[in-house]
Write a protein that holds these residues in place. Sequence first.
Motif, PDB file in Angstrom:
ATOM      1  N   TRP A 335       0.943  -1.277  -0.163  1.00 58.15           N
ATOM      2  CA  TRP A 335       0.078   0.199   0.039  1.00 58.15           C
ATOM      3  C   TRP A 335       1.048   1.467   0.093  1.00 58.15           C
ATOM      4  CZ3 TRP A 335      -4.229   2.043  -1.652  1.00 58.15           C
ATOM      5  CH2 TRP A 335      -4.591   3.073  -1.226  1.00 58.15           C
ATOM      6  N   ASP A 365      -2.314  -5.017  -1.895  1.00 58.04           N
ATOM      7  CA  ASP A 365      -3.314  -4.198  -1.141  1.00 58.04           C
ATOM      8  C   ASP A 365      -4.409  -3.714  -2.305  1.00 58.04           C
ATOM      9  OD1 ASP A 365      -4.723  -1.671   0.553  1.00 58.04           O
ATOM     10  OD2 ASP A 365      -3.168  -3.011   1.898  1.00 58.04           O
ATOM     11  N   ASP A 366      -4.885  -2.500  -1.991  1.00 58.75           N
ATOM     12  CA  ASP A 366      -5.858  -1.977  -2.905  1.00 58.75           C
ATOM     13  C   ASP A 366      -5.591  -1.936  -4.352  1.00 58.75           C
ATOM     14  OD1 ASP A 366      -8.248  -0.832  -3.643  1.00 58.75           O
ATOM     15  OD2 ASP A 366      -8.412   0.812  -2.099  1.00 58.75           O
ATOM     16  N   ARG A 372     -10.151  -0.080 -10.887  1.00 56.86           N
ATOM     17  CA  ARG A 372      -9.796   0.584  -9.743  1.00 56.86           C
ATOM     18  C   ARG A 372      -8.435   1.378  -9.670  1.00 56.86           C
ATOM     19  NH1 ARG A 372     -12.178   2.443  -4.781  1.00 56.86           N
ATOM     20  NH2 ARG A 372     -10.886   2.011  -3.022  1.00 56.86           N
ATOM     21  N   TRP A 410      -5.835  -8.068  -0.440  1.00 52.00           N
ATOM     22  CA  TRP A 410      -6.701  -6.963   0.219  1.00 52.00           C
ATOM     23  C   TRP A 410      -8.130  -7.117  -0.377  1.00 52.00           C
ATOM     24  CZ3 TRP A 410      -9.896  -2.776  -1.683  1.00 52.00           C
ATOM     25  CH2 TRP A 410     -10.047  -2.033  -1.039  1.00 52.00           C
ATOM     26  N   ARG A 442     -15.684   8.421   1.086  1.00 51.54           N
ATOM     27  CA  ARG A 442     -14.339   7.761   0.178  1.00 51.54           C
ATOM     28  C   ARG A 442     -15.100   7.333  -0.925  1.00 51.54           C
ATOM     29  NH1 ARG A 442     -10.073   3.113   0.634  1.00 51.54           N
ATOM     30  NH2 ARG A 442      -7.933   4.665   0.164  1.00 51.54           N
ATOM     31  N   LYS A 475      -6.519  -9.363   3.853  1.00 50.79           N
ATOM     32  CA  LYS A 475      -6.612  -8.114   4.840  1.00 50.79           C
ATOM     33  C   LYS A 475      -8.298  -7.616   4.284  1.00 50.79           C
ATOM     34  CE  LYS A 475      -5.024  -3.436   5.192  1.00 50.79           C
ATOM     35  NZ  LYS A 475      -3.773  -2.656   4.549  1.00 50.79           N
ATOM     36  N   ASP A 477     -10.919  -5.080   4.804  1.00 50.78           N
ATOM     37  CA  ASP A 477     -11.012  -3.623   5.044  1.00 50.78           C
ATOM     38  C   ASP A 477     -12.332  -3.294   5.231  1.00 50.78           C
ATOM     39  OD1 ASP A 477     -10.215  -1.137   5.514  1.00 50.78           O
ATOM     40  OD2 ASP A 477      -8.903  -1.349   4.148  1.00 50.78           O
ATOM     41  N   ASN A 479     -14.111   0.777   4.865  1.00 53.12           N
ATOM     42  CA  ASN A 479     -13.544   2.007   5.188  1.00 53.12           C
ATOM     43  C   ASN A 479     -14.733   3.147   5.122  1.00 53.12           C
ATOM     44  OD1 ASN A 479     -10.559   1.872   5.056  1.00 53.12           O
ATOM     45  ND2 ASN A 479     -10.623   1.008   2.927  1.00 53.12           N
ATOM     46  N   CYS A 525      -9.409  -4.767   9.284  1.00 52.31           N
ATOM     47  CA  CYS A 525      -8.737  -3.479   9.187  1.00 52.31           C
ATOM     48  C   CYS A 525     -10.128  -2.544   8.752  1.00 52.31           C
ATOM     49  CB  CYS A 525      -7.905  -3.449   8.056  1.00 52.31           C
ATOM     50  SG  CYS A 525      -7.466  -1.875   7.261  1.00 52.31           S
ATOM     51  N   SER A 527      -9.860   1.474   7.718  1.00 50.04           N
ATOM     52  CA  SER A 527      -9.284   2.640   7.593  1.00 50.04           C
ATOM     53  C   SER A 527      -8.381   2.804   8.851  1.00 50.04           C
ATOM     54  CB  SER A 527     -10.069   3.629   7.731  1.00 50.04           C
ATOM     55  OG  SER A 527     -11.233   3.615   6.612  1.00 50.04           O
ATOM     56  N   GLY A 528      -7.440   1.513   8.633  1.00 47.00           N
ATOM     57  CA  GLY A 528      -6.622   1.421   9.991  1.00 47.00           C
ATOM     58  C   GLY A 528      -7.398   0.611  11.063  1.00 47.00           C
ATOM     59  N   TRP A 544      -5.177  -4.589  11.613  1.00 39.94           N
ATOM     60  CA  TRP A 544      -4.284  -3.387  11.520  1.00 39.94           C
ATOM     61  C   TRP A 544      -4.729  -2.408  12.264  1.00 39.94           C
ATOM     62  CZ3 TRP A 544      -0.063  -2.060   9.952  1.00 39.94           C
ATOM     63  CH2 TRP A 544       0.249  -1.055   9.154  1.00 39.94           C
TER      64      TRP A 544
HETATM   65  C1  GLA Z   1      -7.502   1.696   4.131  1.00 38.43           C
HETATM   66  C2  GLA Z   1      -6.437   0.842   5.025  1.00 38.43           C
HETATM   67  C3  GLA Z   1      -5.234   0.914   4.071  1.00 38.43           C
HETATM   68  C4  GLA Z   1      -5.189   0.499   2.759  1.00 38.43           C
HETATM   69  C5  GLA Z   1      -6.286   1.642   2.234  1.00 38.43           C
HETATM   70  C6  GLA Z   1      -6.417   1.014   0.843  1.00 38.43           C
HETATM   71  O1  GLA Z   1      -7.293   2.936   4.344  1.00 38.43           O
HETATM   72  O2  GLA Z   1      -6.305   1.009   6.372  1.00 38.43           O
HETATM   73  O3  GLA Z   1      -4.147   0.170   5.031  1.00 38.43           O
HETATM   74  O4  GLA Z   1      -5.524  -0.551   2.620  1.00 38.43           O
HETATM   75  O5  GLA Z   1      -7.439   1.399   2.868  1.00 38.43           O
HETATM   76  O6  GLA Z   1      -7.602   1.765   0.129  1.00 38.43           O
END
Ligand code: GLA
Length: 731
Positions: A335, A365-366, A372, A410, A442, A475, A477, A479, A525, A527-528, A544
């Motif tokens: 990321w 990751d993303d 995307r 991810w 977002r 992972k 996520d 968000n 996870c 957003s953290g 995370w």
């Molecule tokens: C969130 C996660 C990050 C990353 C982004 C990807 O913010 O916390 O670690 O994976 O998304 O978009």
Amino acid sequence: MSIQYCEKCMSFFLHTPNTTYVIGIVNGKYLGHIYYGKKIQNQNLRHLMGVKADPSADNINPGDTGIFYDNFPFEYNFRGIGDFRECALDVHTMQGHHGALCEYRSHRIFKGKPTLKSLPATFGSVAECETLEIELFDPVISLTLTLSYTVFADNDAICRHVRVRNSGSEPVYLDRVLSAHLYLPENAYDVITLHGSWGRERGICRRPVSYGISRAYSSRGVSSHQAQPFIAVMSPNTDQTAGEVYAMNLVYSGNFIAQTDGLVNDDVILQIGINPDDFCWKLEPGEYFTTPEAVMVYSAQGLGGMTRTFHDLYRKHLIRGKYKDCKRPVLLNNWEATYFDFNTEKLLDIARSASQRGIEMLVMDDGWFGNRFDDHRALGDWVVNEEKLPGGLPYLVSEVNKLGMKFGIWFEPEMVCPDSDLFRAHPDWAIQVPNRTNTTLRWQYVLDITRPEVLEYVWNRLYSVLSSANIEYVKWDMNRALTNIGSQDLPADRIGEFYHRYTLAVYELQGRLTSEFPKLLLENCSSGGGRFDPGMLYYSPQIWCSDDTDAIERLKIQEGTALIYPLSSIGAHVSVCPNHLTGRSVPFETRGHIAMLGTFGYELDITKLSEEDLEMIPKQVEMYHESNDLVRGGDYYRLASYAENHFVDAYIVVSKDKSRALLTMVAVTYRINHRAFLLRLQGLDPNANYYIPAMDSHFTGDALMNAGIFIPSPWAGGDYRSFVWKIERED
Ligand code: GLA
């Protein structure tokens, strides 16, 4: 561990290894709280409820009940009858009448611990725990309430939850049904809750308890960055090693409250449970509602004692799966290395360099799916973008595997972007209120996974991607917060069920994932660390911790997180400097030391590192392998807090048999003319001899803990210096 009912004094005694919890029955029907604290022997303590010691004595004037209802220390209290304190249960009937008074009816005590229907919860075998269920009943609305308490042989936590059954012939509506209610006697208390925001999660916030309500809460649909489903009250002088602490943590990932109600008589009520705002659950005749589980901890050894009880409970009785008790692969996540700008070639370049230095897993990751190319689009289109990844996942994963590395991916399964094929095909699948412009966060909406067809779509996409290649880590996520609550399948009088149903749907999906792919390492996870809670830990052994990867900021975030959650669950990586969020530069070594006391990994473009930093990676990986058994299984003691002193952070992890320890110290700011820092260690065997190789010195445990070690300033020589020292017992 044991639970007994004393017929003579009509009291229940729940014993953990070091604590006792006592409940009594008054007038044959009112359940009251008697005592929670250090372990004591069974005896008649009914006077602590403010009633007569003789259980057959009448304690309530049936002609004038109000004073009793508003003053009795109910074990679980009810709105509507004259108890004006914060209540645990609020229910209304079809006629719109609020009120309940559930009276003792029966109880049972048995070995083991039942599971909670559709909810994550702690577990234990029949040899490891014992459960008390007390059944209460309101004859007017035919509501049966079961209060459940479990004690463990090897842990001081008490886990409780409530089950409500509509035993009547008409629906009733639950407006509030908390998981735990604890009545604490008159005292001065401090309260701690954890607060923050994106990139600044779980700051420790301590203040005196005052009159009225002090509440930590979430109404965002997730446990949130802003607050934690946790609360602790304690005697005001409590520190890491001494003082009495009463804490509660909720095994739940949705909206919650955790609060104190400071009463005018100076007693304090402590409560935790589902947030009653935006909650109303319709219970048809014969149906049950089960609350999430609350974990209660009493510690007479200050906050440190509380922390270690939570850590042990979660490591042994909550976290599951292949990685429960074993080392996780050292990973590199792309990321912060590439953001959305990557392709197979770039990822393989990173993987090649990483594998040469001992890194064991590449996490993509993303940005690997659909259209995307940035965060404005494509969530929901879980099909590999072959422009970026020619040959798709099978090719990429097999190339990564050929390097001797595992591969992880991810996902953000709960979401859909307005600009996505999925949304264009199913605009009604997003959570929304008809005619109101939906709120984007977002650039995304939340899928209504409470609807079976939406949940099945999400599951099928997850299943198909994960079975398409050798993927060993996910992972997961999430968000954005939930807004504009509406669902096609829910009638008006059930909209109040939505948030809880949503959380149950997340659990359903993660439950399927972990049972269909039992070897998968799942990392949650949001957003953290926006959904870092015990509910998530039931499905994923690690979460995370924060999108803020600045090592110095992480000191505070990880301290707050480790107040409750085991180090083995705290997702922590070494990232590049200047840090992308804070602009701060911290030595590579220090970044490694701080990530080492979490899950450990890297989040950087390894192909762009300096030779000097690159050389350090194999050493850090080696140190991780050497120390991780200790970090994962040992006892954590906080020695100094940078969040409090703005200068130095220090903590030690000691093996259960006290033969090994790992001491971490970070001198955040260099102090001119400061002779040295005196560090008193904790957790060692006072009678044992220890050797500290870094000092080439021998000390007894009692000297290390009482006299301490003098860390001379010159080692600091600048800001952000750190060390991790081994301490070994000499037999
Ligand atoms: C969130 C996660 C990050 C990353 C982004 C990807 O913010 O916390 O670690 O994976 O998304 O978009």
